[in-house]
Design an enzyme around this catalytic site. Structure first.
Site, short mmCIF file in Angstrom:
data_model
loop_
_atom_site.label_atom_id
_atom_site.label_comp_id
_atom_site.label_asym_id
_atom_site.label_seq_id
_atom_site.Cartn_x
_atom_site.Cartn_y
_atom_site.Cartn_z
CB SER A 1 13.48 22.49 -14.76
OG SER A 1 12.65 23.63 -14.88
CD GLU B 1 8.76 12.47 -15.09
OE1 GLU B 1 7.84 13.08 -14.54
OE2 GLU B 1 9.77 13.03 -15.54
CE LYS C 1 12.03 19.56 -10.67
NZ LYS C 1 10.64 19.87 -10.84
CG HIS D 1 -1.69 -1.25 1.43
ND1 HIS D 1 -2.91 -1.53 0.86
CD2 HIS D 1 -1.35 -2.35 2.14
CE1 HIS D 1 -3.30 -2.75 1.23
NE2 HIS D 1 -2.36 -3.26 2.00
#
Ligand code: ARG
Length: 460
Positions: free
Chosen positions: A279, A292, A285, A158
């Protein structure tokens, strides 16, 4: 009627827009090599069987070799008005050796059995490469797991911290998923291994074709048993799409773990600069875009599976032009899968793990609650009762803002007299070590898994 083939029964040329609408050559030219090889095998067999003159067969075979050389060298003019890869290759063959001889090639053959043959042959040749790409990712997981047999991190259910596990065990879970993908693709290779050629348009052919000889030349294990089925069956495409979708699902799960692990919140892993992006706005970043995109591209491959299933579902026997839609998604899925496997392999090879962070997280004492219960069971308590006792201890610790391992022996004994001094030795490490049975996270089991991995990769 410039360019129109099979034009005998028509009084008009096809409308330009219809020509473009029905043309598939932009997609199916991918099959050119298979189309030529299958045509050569067919021509040779026609000659050997005396169905066409031997000299015609020889000229066709030679001409097809020349067409192949032109395509390979990038000198070939692909034409929309010739519809597809088959029309283009035969059209050029006619220019090279004369329409009369070239026209004998299509004896006892239709584009319906031809395209099914080409696609099966293409997959027979491409799927081993997909399996190699899977094996490379499996290998990188195995190599990284070998370094991490003693690194402990929290295992989750979970997405809540559950029990300590080793990083090697975690990485090898993905090895196992990919091993099932290997089995699925091996079974795809079996399902493609059948020759449809000789089925004609749908009903078979009235010539003494030697289908077994063609199958042997092209390397097919079987010849199809039913011509209606053979020209309209695309189960093998669905099998490959389904195997690709499942494999992408596995890659997507691994990608998601990498996304999580590289957050400041987790901090379990750091991407190599070569596998991370910046970024345009925020200078601090370092983004896991590769992971992704792997996660995102699973959507495309699922879409391709849904598309072919939907295309097939309402088709009456036998060939229908809808079947032409089988290829774009198939090529896209295999290309997507292979590039995702390669990106993932590079990422796994270069990622660094932060053992200090994983071990700090794994030393969260709540992860040891199950071990406290197992301790009581080893001293004779029924598991249900032990579960209740430890539950009370967890609450006791929480009420006094301490952790389970900060309770004193007296406090533990206050709840159950089964506790003894050795309970104080329970730790993340002891928890892991106690689970060395086959399949467990302990070092013995992990070493067995690593041996199995080496064997499966043929490196043992
Ligand atoms: N381009 C077609 C396909 O991919 C080849 C077969 C065409 N057959 C036909 N009867 N129109 O399916």
């Amino acid at each position: 009627m410039s360019g129109k083939r099979w034009s005998g029964r028509f009084s008009k040329a096809t409308h330009k827009s219809v020509e473009q609408f029905t043309s598939s050559v932009d997609v199916d030219r991918e099959l050119w090599r298979e189309d030529i090889d299958a045509s050569i095998a067919h021509a040779r067999m026609l000659g050997d069987q005396g169905i066409i003159p031997k000299e015609a067969a020889a000229r066709i075979i030679e001409g097809l070799g020349e067409v192949g050389a032109e395509i390979e060298a990038g000198r070939f003019q692909w034409r929309d008005d010739l519809e597809d890869v088959h029309g283009n290759i035969e059209g050029r063959l006619a220019q090279l050796i004369g329409a009369e001889t070239a026209g004998r090639l299509h004896t006892g053959r239709s584009r319906n059995d031809q395209v099914a043959t080409d696609l099966r042959l293409w997959l027979k040749r491409r799927l081993p490469g997909v399996r190699e790409s899977i094996a490379r990712l499996q290998r990188s997981l195995m190599v990284r797991a070998e370094e991490q047999v003693d690194t402990v991190l929290p295992g989750y259910t979970h997405l809540q911290r559950a029990q300590p596990v080793t990083l090697a065990h975690h990485l090898l879970a993905y090895f196992e998923m990919l091993q099932r993908d290997q089995v699925r693709f091996a079974s795809c290779l079996e399902s493609v291994d059948e020759l449809p050629l000789g089925s004609g348009a749908l009903a078979g052919a009235p010539y003494p074709l030697d289908r077994r000889a063609v199958a042997d030349e092209l390397g097919f294990a079987r010849v199809s048993a039913n011509s209606l089925d053979a020209v309209s069956d695309r189960d093998f495409v669905i099998d490959v799409q389904a195997a690709s979708a499942t494999c992408m699902m596995h890659l997507s799960r691994l990608a998601e773990e990498i996304v999580l692990w590289t957050t400041s919140e987790f901090g379990f892993a750091l991407l190599d600069d070569a596998y991370a992006t910046g970024s345009s706005l925020m200078p601090q970043k370092k983004n896991p875009d590769v992971a992704e995109l792997v996660r995102g591209r699973s959507g495309r491959v699922y879409g391709n599976l849904t598309a072919i299933l939907t295309t097939m579902k309402g088709l009456p026997l036998s060939y229908n032009r809808d079947l032409q839609e089988d290829k774009a998604g198939l090529f896209d899925s295999l290309h997507t899968l292979t590039s995702c496997l390669e990106a993932m392999t590079g990422m796994i090879e270069t990622i660094t793990f932060d053992a200090a962070r994983t071990e700090a997280a794994a030393s969260d004492p709540t992860l040891l609650a199950t071990d406290f219960a197992d301790y009581l069971v080893q001293r004779g308590a029924p598991f249900e009762e032990a579960h209740g006792i430890v539950g009370r201890l967890v609450r006791l610790a929480e009420d006094s803002e301490r952790s389970l391992t900060e309770l004193s022996l007296d406090e533990l004994r206050g709840v159950s007299s089964l506790f003894d001094e050795d309970v104080l030795c329970i730790s993340a490490e002891s928890s892991v070590e106690s689970r060395s049975l086959p399949g467990g996270t302990g070092a013995d089991s992990v070493r067995t898994q690593l041996e199995r991995a080496r064997q499966l990769l043929g490196e043992a």
